[in-house]
Motif scaffolding. Structure first.
Motif, PDB file in Angstrom:
ATOM      1  N   LYS A  12       0.837  -1.187   0.000  1.00  0.00           N
ATOM      2  CA  LYS A  12       0.000   0.000   0.000  1.00  0.00           C
ATOM      3  C   LYS A  12       0.875   1.242   0.000  1.00  0.00           C
ATOM      4  O   LYS A  12       2.056   1.175   0.323  1.00  0.00           O
ATOM      5  CB  LYS A  12      -0.916   0.003   1.231  1.00  0.00           C
ATOM      6  CG  LYS A  12      -1.888  -1.168   1.291  1.00  0.00           C
ATOM      7  CD  LYS A  12      -2.736  -1.096   2.538  1.00  0.00           C
ATOM      8  CE  LYS A  12      -3.691  -2.270   2.614  1.00  0.00           C
ATOM      9  NZ  LYS A  12      -4.518  -2.235   3.836  1.00  0.00           N
ATOM     10  N   PHE A  72      -0.649   7.499   2.826  1.00  0.00           N
ATOM     11  CA  PHE A  72      -1.737   8.017   1.994  1.00  0.00           C
ATOM     12  C   PHE A  72      -2.187   9.399   2.461  1.00  0.00           C
ATOM     13  O   PHE A  72      -2.246  10.351   1.688  1.00  0.00           O
ATOM     14  CB  PHE A  72      -2.907   7.032   2.016  1.00  0.00           C
ATOM     15  CG  PHE A  72      -4.102   7.501   1.236  1.00  0.00           C
ATOM     16  CD1 PHE A  72      -4.146   7.337  -0.132  1.00  0.00           C
ATOM     17  CD2 PHE A  72      -5.177   8.108   1.869  1.00  0.00           C
ATOM     18  CE1 PHE A  72      -5.242   7.769  -0.862  1.00  0.00           C
ATOM     19  CE2 PHE A  72      -6.275   8.538   1.151  1.00  0.00           C
ATOM     20  CZ  PHE A  72      -6.306   8.367  -0.212  1.00  0.00           C
ATOM     21  N   VAL A  79     -12.492   0.584  -1.891  1.00  0.00           N
ATOM     22  CA  VAL A  79     -11.293   1.401  -1.689  1.00  0.00           C
ATOM     23  C   VAL A  79     -10.199   0.588  -1.004  1.00  0.00           C
ATOM     24  O   VAL A  79      -9.020   0.652  -1.363  1.00  0.00           O
ATOM     25  CB  VAL A  79     -11.629   2.661  -0.862  1.00  0.00           C
ATOM     26  CG1 VAL A  79     -10.356   3.367  -0.418  1.00  0.00           C
ATOM     27  CG2 VAL A  79     -12.499   3.602  -1.680  1.00  0.00           C
ATOM     28  N   LYS A  80     -10.595  -0.193  -0.017  1.00  0.00           N
ATOM     29  CA  LYS A  80      -9.625  -0.983   0.738  1.00  0.00           C
ATOM     30  C   LYS A  80      -8.866  -1.943  -0.175  1.00  0.00           C
ATOM     31  O   LYS A  80      -7.659  -2.138  -0.042  1.00  0.00           O
ATOM     32  CB  LYS A  80     -10.342  -1.750   1.846  1.00  0.00           C
ATOM     33  CG  LYS A  80      -9.409  -2.621   2.686  1.00  0.00           C
ATOM     34  CD  LYS A  80     -10.195  -3.366   3.769  1.00  0.00           C
ATOM     35  CE  LYS A  80      -9.264  -4.264   4.572  1.00  0.00           C
ATOM     36  NZ  LYS A  80      -9.994  -5.011   5.632  1.00  0.00           N
ATOM     37  N   GLN A 114      -6.868   0.219  -3.449  1.00  0.00           N
ATOM     38  CA  GLN A 114      -5.804   1.167  -3.144  1.00  0.00           C
ATOM     39  C   GLN A 114      -4.428   0.598  -3.471  1.00  0.00           C
ATOM     40  O   GLN A 114      -3.605   1.231  -4.127  1.00  0.00           O
ATOM     41  CB  GLN A 114      -5.886   1.539  -1.661  1.00  0.00           C
ATOM     42  CG  GLN A 114      -4.825   2.526  -1.198  1.00  0.00           C
ATOM     43  CD  GLN A 114      -5.053   2.917   0.263  1.00  0.00           C
ATOM     44  OE1 GLN A 114      -6.184   2.948   0.727  1.00  0.00           O
ATOM     45  NE2 GLN A 114      -3.988   3.198   0.955  1.00  0.00           N
ATOM     46  N   LYS A 115      -4.177  -0.640  -3.047  1.00  0.00           N
ATOM     47  CA  LYS A 115      -2.862  -1.241  -3.254  1.00  0.00           C
ATOM     48  C   LYS A 115      -2.592  -1.482  -4.742  1.00  0.00           C
ATOM     49  O   LYS A 115      -1.451  -1.368  -5.209  1.00  0.00           O
ATOM     50  CB  LYS A 115      -2.749  -2.545  -2.481  1.00  0.00           C
ATOM     51  CG  LYS A 115      -3.817  -3.567  -2.826  1.00  0.00           C
ATOM     52  CD  LYS A 115      -3.759  -4.765  -1.888  1.00  0.00           C
ATOM     53  CE  LYS A 115      -4.871  -5.763  -2.196  1.00  0.00           C
ATOM     54  NZ  LYS A 115      -4.907  -6.866  -1.215  1.00  0.00           N
ATOM     55  N   LYS A 133      -1.448   1.698  -6.572  1.00  0.00           N
ATOM     56  CA  LYS A 133      -0.039   1.970  -6.284  1.00  0.00           C
ATOM     57  C   LYS A 133       0.869   1.061  -7.104  1.00  0.00           C
ATOM     58  O   LYS A 133       1.842   1.504  -7.721  1.00  0.00           O
ATOM     59  CB  LYS A 133       0.224   1.760  -4.782  1.00  0.00           C
ATOM     60  CG  LYS A 133       1.684   1.973  -4.367  1.00  0.00           C
ATOM     61  CD  LYS A 133       2.105   3.423  -4.586  1.00  0.00           C
ATOM     62  CE  LYS A 133       3.407   3.725  -3.865  1.00  0.00           C
ATOM     63  NZ  LYS A 133       4.551   2.969  -4.396  1.00  0.00           N
ATOM     64  N   SER A 162      -7.140  -3.040 -10.494  1.00  0.00           N
ATOM     65  CA  SER A 162      -7.525  -1.686 -10.088  1.00  0.00           C
ATOM     66  C   SER A 162      -8.680  -1.167 -10.931  1.00  0.00           C
ATOM     67  O   SER A 162      -9.632  -0.576 -10.400  1.00  0.00           O
ATOM     68  CB  SER A 162      -6.315  -0.738 -10.202  1.00  0.00           C
ATOM     69  OG  SER A 162      -5.878  -0.630 -11.537  1.00  0.00           O
ATOM     70  N   SER A 171     -12.976   8.378  -4.945  1.00  0.00           N
ATOM     71  CA  SER A 171     -12.115   7.680  -3.990  1.00  0.00           C
ATOM     72  C   SER A 171     -11.132   6.776  -4.713  1.00  0.00           C
ATOM     73  O   SER A 171      -9.977   6.650  -4.310  1.00  0.00           O
ATOM     74  CB  SER A 171     -12.977   6.861  -3.031  1.00  0.00           C
ATOM     75  OG  SER A 171     -13.675   5.835  -3.721  1.00  0.00           O
ATOM     76  N   ASN A 172     -11.575   6.153  -5.812  1.00  0.00           N
ATOM     77  CA  ASN A 172     -10.662   5.334  -6.600  1.00  0.00           C
ATOM     78  C   ASN A 172      -9.651   6.201  -7.348  1.00  0.00           C
ATOM     79  O   ASN A 172      -8.467   5.862  -7.430  1.00  0.00           O
ATOM     80  CB  ASN A 172     -11.450   4.482  -7.603  1.00  0.00           C
ATOM     81  CG  ASN A 172     -12.071   3.261  -6.961  1.00  0.00           C
ATOM     82  OD1 ASN A 172     -11.423   2.546  -6.213  1.00  0.00           O
ATOM     83  ND2 ASN A 172     -13.343   3.034  -7.229  1.00  0.00           N
ATOM     84  N   GLN A 221      -6.897   7.308  -5.185  1.00  0.00           N
ATOM     85  CA  GLN A 221      -5.851   6.307  -4.946  1.00  0.00           C
ATOM     86  C   GLN A 221      -4.759   6.440  -5.999  1.00  0.00           C
ATOM     87  O   GLN A 221      -3.562   6.444  -5.687  1.00  0.00           O
ATOM     88  CB  GLN A 221      -6.444   4.890  -4.983  1.00  0.00           C
ATOM     89  CG  GLN A 221      -7.607   4.647  -4.056  1.00  0.00           C
ATOM     90  CD  GLN A 221      -7.302   5.038  -2.623  1.00  0.00           C
ATOM     91  OE1 GLN A 221      -6.286   4.640  -2.074  1.00  0.00           O
ATOM     92  NE2 GLN A 221      -8.174   5.806  -2.037  1.00  0.00           N
ATOM     93  N   THR A 234      -2.956   9.832  -5.510  1.00  0.00           N
ATOM     94  CA  THR A 234      -2.070   9.831  -4.358  1.00  0.00           C
ATOM     95  C   THR A 234      -0.846   8.971  -4.606  1.00  0.00           C
ATOM     96  O   THR A 234       0.266   9.323  -4.200  1.00  0.00           O
ATOM     97  CB  THR A 234      -2.820   9.326  -3.111  1.00  0.00           C
ATOM     98  OG1 THR A 234      -4.004  10.104  -2.936  1.00  0.00           O
ATOM     99  CG2 THR A 234      -1.965   9.452  -1.871  1.00  0.00           C
TER     100      THR A 234
END
Length: 633
Positions: free
Chosen positions: A30, A34, A222-223, A226-227, A230, A280, A341-342, A345, A348
């Protein structure tokens, strides 16, 4: 030849034996911070806070006017419905079209005002995001110039370029959409809730039951996504680095039949990028249909309740229509928040990589009392001196990593105007000494002195003005031959450029090329031969007219006849200048005033060619070994 053992720190190796392109991330990693990265990004945007404030005001205003639309349209529907009832029952004249027309005209005005505010906020936000991208690229480009050489020894060009292109583009595109959408969605949620409760609070509470269900879905997506966002950014950098490295030297790959290995390495990186991008994007795309399903459930429930209240006269037909529209619109900002929110990710993850690059340790700054080089006829001052060209290596120790020293107690004194040859087997540390002399790296212990001054007391750019370099690995860029020669001295006149070209034996072959000095070299300068590229870099050194000259196998790529011509020109160039010549062909440095023989980071012998041969030591064995094979052949 290059010196892989000591002249550069080892690069990390990839799965197919090739160099790795940035840190390899294990599945499931992750972003390191963040919330911290998001905070940095908001602080970065602080420069545009006034314009962003106006964007937010316009976004809210546009949303407010848009929210009023269903209520006004509901009033028109109620007027039409009541008019029809009156006409059917015979209790009135029917529909008041004048009133309905005024209502619809007012509605049109509201929508036009909303569109105008929306256009203004979009125009201003686009300006902010484009300026942010421009500023980021500028800072990255400036950072590239400030990073120490050790950074580039362990990082591929593709990794750096990925920050400059992919990551900045990701930030720019998502900011342009996300920032205003967040405010718009928040305003829509609040405004729609107010309008819904103003119509019927029982139906509003029923509609709100979809919020916790939506929140659970958003958090789960989102959980898990997120990874993968990235990883997607990271592996995209790996792919770019591999392509830039392998296809930039495609001739070598083909010559050594490396196509299969190259394709296997690329496939491995591409496979990882595929899986992270697929996961993703799938999770991101899953959000909308799931939210639509939840929204439809809420819509059905409110329709049933609306019908029940209408039958009991607790609500008008127009209000039912308005309420169902609000319920439909109520799910939209929730869906937008979910999509944002996606996007955040990805944003960020990209921002984290950009800020990590911008926070890399820079080359130590010059001291405030750093000296400059006096190139005028003015008297020397304490901080502005003339340099004659003497060089002293005083007990120099150096290692690319603290735990491994490769230069051990290097000592030598070079007088102004001397021609010094540095010889030794591959990996002895010859090129490393040149890097230390130019302050590409600083010594670990000891000092290097120029005219008695520690080179660390000079400004770096001033120190490097003393030197001219001709390296074995030529570098020419996509520009005309004239501009490539002028790179050594930007203010050179046309006559000075031509004189340098003639001195370096360049003028004749350039005039045979299409376009002559105006001929454009391609990206890899493959439209001239390797020997011609070497000659052009020598012409660049002639034009720079340095006080100290460094030649690292400068004639290794030219034929014997051209080498003789260049050597004659070099003799004129080297007169009155201190020069360091790194050579593997020892026959080219017989006339050197001083020969430093290196082995494993130490000077094992020093002296003139004749004296070292007479000594019969390491140099004599090295020199004679170059002719034994020829004699036996």
């Amino acid at each position: 030849m290059s010196e892989p053992k000591t002249s550069a720190p080892p690069k990390r190796r990839g799965p197919m034996g090739g160099p790795m392109h940035g840190p390899m991330h294990m599945p499931g990693e992750k972003p390191k911070d963040f919330s911290g990265t998001l905070k940095k990004l908001l602080q970065y945007l602080g420069k545009y806070k006034f314009r962003i404030f106006l964007v937010l005001v316009f976004a809210v205003a546009s949303t407010v006017f848009m929210i009023l639309g269903p209520k006004i349209l509901g009033n028109a529907t109620t007027e039409i419905f009541n008019g029809l009832l009156k006409k059917v029952s015979g209790t009135g004249q029917g529909i008041d079209f004048a009133h309905v027309g005024q209502t619809l005209l007012f509605l049109l005005t509201i929508y036009i005002i909303s569109a105008a505010f929306n256009y203004l906020q979009g125009w201003m936000m686009t300006g902010v995001t484009m300026e942010t991208a421009y500023r980021m690229r500028r800072e990255i480009a400036q950072k590239i110039q400030c990073l120490p050489f050790s950074y580039y020894d362990t990082t591929t060009n593709g990794e750096v370029l990925s920050r400059l292109t992919n990551d900045v583009d990701t930030i720019s595109q998502s900011l342009n959409q996300s920032l205003t959408q967040i405010i718009t969605s928040a305003a829509q949620l609040v405004g729609i809730l107010v309008m819904m409760f103003s119509i019927n609070w029982q139906m509003s509470l029923a509609a709100l039951c979809i919020v916790p269900l939506s929140a659970v879905v958003i958090l789960l997506v989102v959980k898990h996504s997120q990874k993968y966002f990235k990883q997607q950014q990271d592996y995209l950098g790996h792919v770019n680095g591999h392509i830039e490295e392998m296809y930039g030297s495609h001739v070598v790959v083909r010559a050594f039949n490396g196509e299969a290995r190259n394709e296997a390495a690329f496939s491995e990186y591409n496979e990882k990028l595929y899986h992270s991008a697929w996961k993703s994007q799938f999770l991101s795309g899953l959000m909308q249909p799931v939210m639509m399903l939840i929204g439809n459930i809420g819509f059905v429930v409110t329709c049933i309740l609306g019908a029940w209240f209408a039958v009991h006269g607790a609500i008008t037909v127009g209000d039912i229509q308005a309420f169902t529209q609000y319920v439909r619109q109520f799910t939209q900002p929730i869906q937008q928040v979910a999509n944002i929110s996606n996007v955040l990710q990805s944003t960020t993850a990209a921002a984290e990589r950009v800020f990590a690059f911008l926070s890399e340790a820079e080359e130590p700054a010059d001291s405030e009392n750093a000296m400059t080089i006096n190139c005028t006829d003015k008297p020397d001052t304490e901080l502005n001196i003339h340099v004659a060209g003497s060089v002293q290596f005083a007990h120099v120790h150096f290692g690319y990593t603290p735990e491994k020293t490769i230069i051990h107690d290097f000592c030598a004194v070079v007088q102004p105007g001397q021609r010094v040859a540095i010889v030794g087997p591959t990996g002895a540390g010859k090129t490393t000494m040149v890097k230390l002399l130019m302050r590409f790296y600083d010594v670990s212990e000891g000092a290097i002195l120029v005219d008695g001054y520690d080179i660390r007391s000079f400004q770096r750019n001033e120190l490097r003005r003393l030197f001219g370099m001709v390296l074995q690995d030529t570098w020419l860029y996509n520009a005309s031959i004239r501009d490539n020669i002028r790179y050594g001295r930007q203010d050179a006149t046309e006559e000075q450029i031509l004189e340098a070209a003639r001195s370096a034996q360049v003028d004749h072959f350039v005039r045979t090329l299409p376009g002559g000095y105006e001929m454009l070299l391609n990206e890899e300068a493959t439209n001239v031969s390797q020997g011609q590229k070497q000659l052009l870099t020598i012409a660049r050194a002639f034009l720079a007219d340095p006080q100290i000259l460094i030649l690292d196998e400068a004639t290794s790529s030219v034929d014997t006849r051209t080498e003789i011509l260049i050597q004659k020109a070099m003799d004129n160039l080297l007169k009155g200048r201190t020069s360091f010549i790194i050579a593997h062909r020892l026959s080219t440095i017989r006339d050197a005033d001083l020969i430093l023989v290196m082995d494993h980071g130490d000077i094992v012998e020093q002296g003139t060619h004749e004296a070292l041969l007479a000594k019969g030591g390491f140099y004599a064995n090295l020199y004679n070994s170059q002719f034994v094979g020829r004699a036996e052949a």
